[in-house]
Design an enzyme around this catalytic site. Structure first.
Site, PDB file in Angstrom:
ATOM      1  N   LYS A  33       0.829  -1.203   0.000  1.00 18.30           N
ATOM      2  CA  LYS A  33       0.000   0.000   0.000  1.00 18.30           C
ATOM      3  C   LYS A  33       0.873   1.266   0.000  1.00 18.30           C
ATOM      4  CE  LYS A  33      -3.839  -2.353   2.316  1.00 18.30           C
ATOM      5  NZ  LYS A  33      -4.864  -2.271   3.405  1.00 18.30           N
ATOM      6  N   HIS A  70      -1.934  -5.599   1.432  1.00 19.77           N
ATOM      7  CA  HIS A  70      -3.184  -6.313   1.149  1.00 19.77           C
ATOM      8  C   HIS A  70      -2.845  -7.718   0.683  1.00 19.77           C
ATOM      9  CE1 HIS A  70      -7.027  -7.462  -0.664  1.00 19.77           C
ATOM     10  NE2 HIS A  70      -6.302  -7.927  -1.658  1.00 19.77           N
TER      11      HIS A  70
HETATM   12  P1  IDP Z   1      -7.699  -7.035   5.372  1.00 23.35           P
HETATM   13  O1  IDP Z   1      -6.857  -6.057   4.582  1.00 23.35           O
HETATM   14  O2  IDP Z   1      -6.971  -7.510   6.601  1.00 23.35           O
HETATM   15  O3  IDP Z   1      -8.248  -8.161   4.532  1.00 23.35           O
HETATM   16  P2  IDP Z   1     -10.395  -5.927   5.314  1.00 23.35           P
HETATM   17  O4  IDP Z   1     -11.407  -6.159   6.387  1.00 23.35           O
HETATM   18  O5  IDP Z   1     -10.568  -6.627   4.012  1.00 23.35           O
HETATM   19  O6  IDP Z   1      -8.954  -6.223   5.955  1.00 23.35           O
HETATM   20  O7  IDP Z   1     -10.372  -4.355   5.058  1.00 23.35           O
HETATM   21  C1  IDP Z   1      -9.719  -3.825   3.936  1.00 23.35           C
HETATM   22  C2  IDP Z   1      -8.854  -2.660   4.370  1.00 23.35           C
HETATM   23  O8  IDP Z   1      -9.707  -1.602   4.823  1.00 23.35           O
HETATM   24  C3  IDP Z   1      -7.936  -2.942   5.567  1.00 23.35           C
HETATM   25  O9  IDP Z   1      -6.720  -3.546   5.185  1.00 23.35           O
HETATM   26  C4  IDP Z   1      -7.723  -1.551   6.117  1.00 23.35           C
HETATM   27  O10 IDP Z   1      -6.771  -0.827   5.341  1.00 23.35           O
HETATM   28  C5  IDP Z   1      -9.095  -0.921   5.911  1.00 23.35           C
HETATM   29  N1  IDP Z   1      -9.955  -1.107   7.078  1.00 23.35           N
HETATM   30  C6  IDP Z   1     -10.695  -2.187   7.396  1.00 23.35           C
HETATM   31  N2  IDP Z   1     -11.414  -2.001   8.517  1.00 23.35           N
HETATM   32  C7  IDP Z   1     -11.120  -0.753   8.922  1.00 23.35           C
HETATM   33  C8  IDP Z   1     -11.573   0.041  10.039  1.00 23.35           C
HETATM   34  O11 IDP Z   1     -12.382  -0.383  10.856  1.00 23.35           O
HETATM   35  N3  IDP Z   1     -11.029   1.281  10.116  1.00 23.35           N
HETATM   36  C9  IDP Z   1     -10.148   1.768   9.224  1.00 23.35           C
HETATM   37  N4  IDP Z   1      -9.722   1.067   8.164  1.00 23.35           N
HETATM   38  C10 IDP Z   1     -10.207  -0.171   8.016  1.00 23.35           C
HETATM   39 MG    MG Z   2      -9.564  -8.037   2.895  1.00 19.02          MG
END
Ligand code: IDP
Ligand code: MG
Length: 157
Positions: free
Chosen positions: A10, A116
């Protein structure tokens, strides 16, 4: 057999000069690079990439953050690559991610969490097509180290 997954380094990872450190961890683990590029990706690509989160409150800021600077897209290959990458990344909130993981060792943020990784076979296929969809962007090759990384007889069948 071998599986492919999409990793994005990222904008915070690129800006903080951690591209080498994070890529090193994936390579050292034994994951093989099948595709690699750096771009400042168009908003539309990033909106599509995160469309499962469209209704979530953080969606707007997430897309803005991801479009704010260069991102390194990497296709990684290995046995159970999706799960292996997710384990190396650690929990989404970097402050809660375990020591030893990328987020646990290198980050402090929930949103700016460096990396990611696809979360399952369906998302991996979709995300690889989105970021490496052009012919020839993913390279089929066999590292000479493969018979040492895996016990070929037992594990690669
Ligand atoms: P992951 O990247 O661990 O799979 P996901 O739930 O898919 O997590 O969320 C995608 C991205 O969105 C996260 O990596 C993070 O950058 C952001 N994100 C997810 N949940 C939150 C939150 O509650 N607050 C701020 N950013 C979040
Ligand atoms: Mg994810």
């Amino acid at each position: 057999m071998l599986e492919r997954t999409l990793v994005l380094l990222k904008p915070d990872c690129v800006q903080r000069g951690l591209v080498g450190e994070v890529l090193r961890r994936f390579e050292a683990k034994g994951l093989q690079i099948a595709g690699l590029k750096m771009r400042q990706f168009p908003r539309a690509t990033l909106e599509k990439h995160y469309e499962v989160h469209k209704e979530r409150p953080f969606y707007g800021n997430l897309v803005k953050f991801m479009a704010s600077g260069p991102v390194v897209a990497i296709a990684l290959e290995g046995k159970d690559a999706i799960e292996v990458v997710r384990n190396l990344m650690g929990k989404t909130n970097s402050r809660q991610a375990a020591p030893g993981t990328i987020r646990g060792d290198l980050g402090m943020s929930f949103s700016n969490n460096l990396v990611h990784g696809s979360d399952g076979p369906e998302s991996a296929a979709k995300e690889l097509a989105l970021f490496f969809g052009e012919p020839g962007e993913l390279v089929n090759w066999t590292p000479v180290t493969q018979p040492w990384v895996y016990s070929v007889e037992e594990e690669l069948r």
